[in-house]
Design a protein around this motif. Structure first.
Motif, PDB file in Angstrom:
ATOM      1  N   ARG A 188      -3.251 -15.943  -4.219  1.00  0.00           N
ATOM      2  CA  ARG A 188      -3.212 -15.773  -2.765  1.00  0.00           C
ATOM      3  C   ARG A 188      -2.262 -14.617  -2.469  1.00  0.00           C
ATOM      4  O   ARG A 188      -1.102 -14.663  -2.849  1.00  0.00           O
ATOM      5  CB  ARG A 188      -2.775 -17.072  -2.099  1.00  0.00           C
ATOM      6  N   VAL A 189      -2.787 -13.597  -1.797  1.00  0.00           N
ATOM      7  CA  VAL A 189      -2.093 -12.319  -1.658  1.00  0.00           C
ATOM      8  C   VAL A 189      -1.878 -11.977  -0.186  1.00  0.00           C
ATOM      9  O   VAL A 189      -2.774 -12.164   0.637  1.00  0.00           O
ATOM     10  CB  VAL A 189      -2.911 -11.190  -2.332  1.00  0.00           C
ATOM     11  N   VAL A 190      -0.690 -11.452   0.115  1.00  0.00           N
ATOM     12  CA  VAL A 190      -0.433 -10.832   1.411  1.00  0.00           C
ATOM     13  C   VAL A 190      -0.410  -9.328   1.174  1.00  0.00           C
ATOM     14  O   VAL A 190       0.262  -8.834   0.268  1.00  0.00           O
ATOM     15  CB  VAL A 190       0.898 -11.303   2.031  1.00  0.00           C
ATOM     16  N   LEU A 191      -1.166  -8.617   1.966  1.00  0.00           N
ATOM     17  CA  LEU A 191      -1.323  -7.166   1.860  1.00  0.00           C
ATOM     18  C   LEU A 191      -0.414  -6.510   2.906  1.00  0.00           C
ATOM     19  O   LEU A 191      -0.495  -6.845   4.090  1.00  0.00           O
ATOM     20  CB  LEU A 191      -2.787  -6.828   2.115  1.00  0.00           C
ATOM     21  N   VAL A 192       0.473  -5.606   2.476  1.00  0.00           N
ATOM     22  CA  VAL A 192       1.483  -5.018   3.354  1.00  0.00           C
ATOM     23  C   VAL A 192       1.315  -3.502   3.449  1.00  0.00           C
ATOM     24  O   VAL A 192       1.178  -2.824   2.438  1.00  0.00           O
ATOM     25  CB  VAL A 192       2.905  -5.322   2.821  1.00  0.00           C
ATOM     26  N   ASP A 193       1.361  -3.006   4.686  1.00  0.00           N
ATOM     27  CA  ASP A 193       1.424  -1.570   4.925  1.00  0.00           C
ATOM     28  C   ASP A 193       2.337  -1.329   6.111  1.00  0.00           C
ATOM     29  O   ASP A 193       2.724  -2.273   6.810  1.00  0.00           O
ATOM     30  CB  ASP A 193       0.032  -0.990   5.176  1.00  0.00           C
ATOM     31  N   ILE A 226       0.837  -1.199   0.000  1.00  0.00           N
ATOM     32  CA  ILE A 226       0.000   0.000   0.000  1.00  0.00           C
ATOM     33  C   ILE A 226       0.871   1.247   0.000  1.00  0.00           C
ATOM     34  O   ILE A 226       1.821   1.364   0.776  1.00  0.00           O
ATOM     35  CB  ILE A 226      -0.958  -0.021   1.202  1.00  0.00           C
ATOM     36  N   ASP A 227       0.522   2.190  -0.861  1.00  0.00           N
ATOM     37  CA  ASP A 227       1.190   3.476  -1.046  1.00  0.00           C
ATOM     38  C   ASP A 227       1.313   4.193   0.297  1.00  0.00           C
ATOM     39  O   ASP A 227       0.337   4.335   1.016  1.00  0.00           O
ATOM     40  CB  ASP A 227       0.329   4.318  -1.996  1.00  0.00           C
ATOM     41  N   ALA A 228       2.453   4.656   0.647  1.00  0.00           N
ATOM     42  CA  ALA A 228       3.725   4.531  -0.026  1.00  0.00           C
ATOM     43  C   ALA A 228       4.692   3.655   0.769  1.00  0.00           C
ATOM     44  O   ALA A 228       5.520   2.968   0.204  1.00  0.00           O
ATOM     45  CB  ALA A 228       4.369   5.896  -0.248  1.00  0.00           C
ATOM     46  N   ARG A 229       4.596   3.695   2.090  1.00  0.00           N
ATOM     47  CA  ARG A 229       5.565   2.938   2.878  1.00  0.00           C
ATOM     48  C   ARG A 229       5.377   1.436   2.770  1.00  0.00           C
ATOM     49  O   ARG A 229       6.321   0.678   2.968  1.00  0.00           O
ATOM     50  CB  ARG A 229       5.566   3.433   4.323  1.00  0.00           C
ATOM     51  N   GLY A 230       4.187   0.980   2.418  1.00  0.00           N
ATOM     52  CA  GLY A 230       3.980  -0.449   2.171  1.00  0.00           C
ATOM     53  C   GLY A 230       4.739  -0.941   0.956  1.00  0.00           C
ATOM     54  O   GLY A 230       4.988  -2.140   0.813  1.00  0.00           O
ATOM     55  N   PHE A 231       5.115  -0.016   0.055  1.00  0.00           N
ATOM     56  CA  PHE A 231       5.931  -0.383  -1.111  1.00  0.00           C
ATOM     57  C   PHE A 231       7.313  -0.846  -0.675  1.00  0.00           C
ATOM     58  O   PHE A 231       7.889  -1.761  -1.258  1.00  0.00           O
ATOM     59  CB  PHE A 231       6.150   0.798  -2.047  1.00  0.00           C
ATOM     60  N   ILE A 232       7.859  -0.174   0.316  1.00  0.00           N
ATOM     61  CA  ILE A 232       9.243  -0.430   0.718  1.00  0.00           C
ATOM     62  C   ILE A 232       9.387  -1.854   1.236  1.00  0.00           C
ATOM     63  O   ILE A 232      10.173  -2.645   0.706  1.00  0.00           O
ATOM     64  CB  ILE A 232       9.699   0.599   1.782  1.00  0.00           C
ATOM     65  N   ILE A 233       8.628  -2.171   2.271  1.00  0.00           N
ATOM     66  CA  ILE A 233       8.724  -3.507   2.862  1.00  0.00           C
ATOM     67  C   ILE A 233       8.135  -4.551   1.919  1.00  0.00           C
ATOM     68  O   ILE A 233       8.680  -5.647   1.769  1.00  0.00           O
ATOM     69  CB  ILE A 233       8.015  -3.546   4.237  1.00  0.00           C
ATOM     70  N   GLY A 234       7.032  -4.213   1.273  1.00  0.00           N
ATOM     71  CA  GLY A 234       6.379  -5.167   0.373  1.00  0.00           C
ATOM     72  C   GLY A 234       7.261  -5.603  -0.773  1.00  0.00           C
ATOM     73  O   GLY A 234       7.327  -6.791  -1.110  1.00  0.00           O
ATOM     74  N   GLU A 287      -3.596 -12.664   4.320  1.00  0.00           N
ATOM     75  CA  GLU A 287      -3.318 -11.964   5.563  1.00  0.00           C
ATOM     76  C   GLU A 287      -2.921 -10.530   5.252  1.00  0.00           C
ATOM     77  O   GLU A 287      -2.347 -10.247   4.206  1.00  0.00           O
ATOM     78  CB  GLU A 287      -2.178 -12.667   6.317  1.00  0.00           C
ATOM     79  N   GLY A 288      -3.219  -9.649   6.179  1.00  0.00           N
ATOM     80  CA  GLY A 288      -2.705  -8.292   6.127  1.00  0.00           C
ATOM     81  C   GLY A 288      -1.590  -8.185   7.146  1.00  0.00           C
ATOM     82  O   GLY A 288      -1.688  -8.749   8.240  1.00  0.00           O
ATOM     83  N   CYS A 289      -0.512  -7.505   6.787  1.00  0.00           N
ATOM     84  CA  CYS A 289       0.575  -7.341   7.751  1.00  0.00           C
ATOM     85  C   CYS A 289       1.043  -5.898   7.762  1.00  0.00           C
ATOM     86  O   CYS A 289       0.943  -5.188   6.759  1.00  0.00           O
ATOM     87  CB  CYS A 289       1.719  -8.304   7.473  1.00  0.00           C
ATOM     88  N   ALA A 290       1.538  -5.507   8.923  1.00  0.00           N
ATOM     89  CA  ALA A 290       2.037  -4.147   9.101  1.00  0.00           C
ATOM     90  C   ALA A 290       3.104  -4.164  10.183  1.00  0.00           C
ATOM     91  O   ALA A 290       3.149  -5.068  11.013  1.00  0.00           O
ATOM     92  CB  ALA A 290       0.899  -3.208   9.496  1.00  0.00           C
ATOM     93  N   ASN A 322      10.664 -14.501  -3.650  1.00  0.00           N
ATOM     94  CA  ASN A 322      10.693 -14.833  -5.074  1.00  0.00           C
ATOM     95  C   ASN A 322       9.279 -14.913  -5.677  1.00  0.00           C
ATOM     96  O   ASN A 322       8.939 -15.852  -6.397  1.00  0.00           O
ATOM     97  CB  ASN A 322      11.469 -16.133  -5.315  1.00  0.00           C
ATOM     98  N   ILE A 323       8.465 -13.922  -5.343  1.00  0.00           N
ATOM     99  CA  ILE A 323       7.119 -13.817  -5.903  1.00  0.00           C
ATOM    100  C   ILE A 323       6.904 -12.389  -6.394  1.00  0.00           C
ATOM    101  O   ILE A 323       7.731 -11.512  -6.158  1.00  0.00           O
ATOM    102  CB  ILE A 323       6.020 -14.211  -4.872  1.00  0.00           C
ATOM    103  N   GLY A 324       5.792 -12.151  -7.067  1.00  0.00           N
ATOM    104  CA  GLY A 324       5.511 -10.841  -7.624  1.00  0.00           C
ATOM    105  C   GLY A 324       5.054  -9.822  -6.586  1.00  0.00           C
ATOM    106  O   GLY A 324       4.579 -10.177  -5.507  1.00  0.00           O
ATOM    107  N   PHE A 325       5.206  -8.560  -6.961  1.00  0.00           N
ATOM    108  CA  PHE A 325       4.777  -7.435  -6.131  1.00  0.00           C
ATOM    109  C   PHE A 325       3.853  -6.553  -6.953  1.00  0.00           C
ATOM    110  O   PHE A 325       4.134  -6.271  -8.117  1.00  0.00           O
ATOM    111  CB  PHE A 325       5.984  -6.604  -5.684  1.00  0.00           C
ATOM    112  N   VAL A 326       2.756  -6.104  -6.348  1.00  0.00           N
ATOM    113  CA  VAL A 326       1.872  -5.141  -7.004  1.00  0.00           C
ATOM    114  C   VAL A 326       1.625  -3.959  -6.064  1.00  0.00           C
ATOM    115  O   VAL A 326       1.437  -4.145  -4.867  1.00  0.00           O
ATOM    116  CB  VAL A 326       0.526  -5.762  -7.451  1.00  0.00           C
TER     117      VAL A 326
END
Length: 180
Positions: free
Chosen positions: A118-123, A60-68, A148-151, A76-80
């Motif tokens: 199957r997606v992990v959501l990061v912020d 999630i924009d913007a700091r979730g981009f860094i860790i995500g 899962e969502g993680c933060a 070794n998987i994709g990032f969106v």
């Protein structure tokens, strides 16, 4: 995995009255500035997800981009990216949500993930939960499942983590700041 349970917490800076009076902003940039601390932070998430069946990390924009993005690379998987309105160049879907101090809209490319992924959501932080819930809704509209969502940080008194759990989202956070 942490030597000291407060290792990460003690390195998060609190900025009073930002972006408006009364808000205690929890700034994670000190975690990113020190290579050892960044490694400890990322490794917590890598160990959490390395043996799970995950197809995509959504940040999630913007700091979730860094860790995500780092996490996706390590697994070794994709990032969106889930971006603020008007920042993505291709066809998007959007979701409006409430913040602790206003409202906003986030968008996702319409081809960011596919049905069954199957997606992990990061912020970086969960406050009111609006941003992460909007991200969950976007991913689900594309037919994917948010595993899962993680933060890094949870601010439980703002009610976001409870809202997300009540909405069916499993959560993983490293640090909480109760109270103000």
């Amino acid at each position: 995995m942490l030597l000291d349970p407060n290792y990460l917490r003690d390195r998060i800076r609190t900025v009073p009255d930002w972006p408006q009076p009364g808000v205690q902003f929890r700034d994670i940039t000190p975690l990113l500035q020190d290579p050892k601390t960044l490694r400890v932070l990322v490794e917590h998430f890598v160990f959490r997800y390395m043996d799970q069946d995950i197809d995509v990390i959504a940040g999630i924009d913007a700091r979730g981009f860094i860790i995500g993005a780092i996490l996706a690379h390590e697994l070794n998987i994709g990032f969106v990216p889930i971006r603020k309105k008007g920042k993505l160049p291709f066809t998007t879907i959007s979701e409006e949500y409430e913040l602790e101090y206003g409202s906003a809209t986030v968008e996702l490319h319409s081809d960011a993930c596919k049905a069954g992924d199957r997606v992990v959501l990061v912020d970086d932080l969960i406050a009111t939960g609006g941003t992460m819930m909007a991200g969950k809704k976007l991913i689900e509209r594309l037919g994917a499942t948010v595993v899962e969502g993680c933060a890094i940080v949870d601010l439980p008194e703002l009610g976001g983590s409870q809202l997300l759990r009540d909405g069916g989202l499993k959560l993983f956070t490293l640090v909480d700041f109760s109270g103000h």
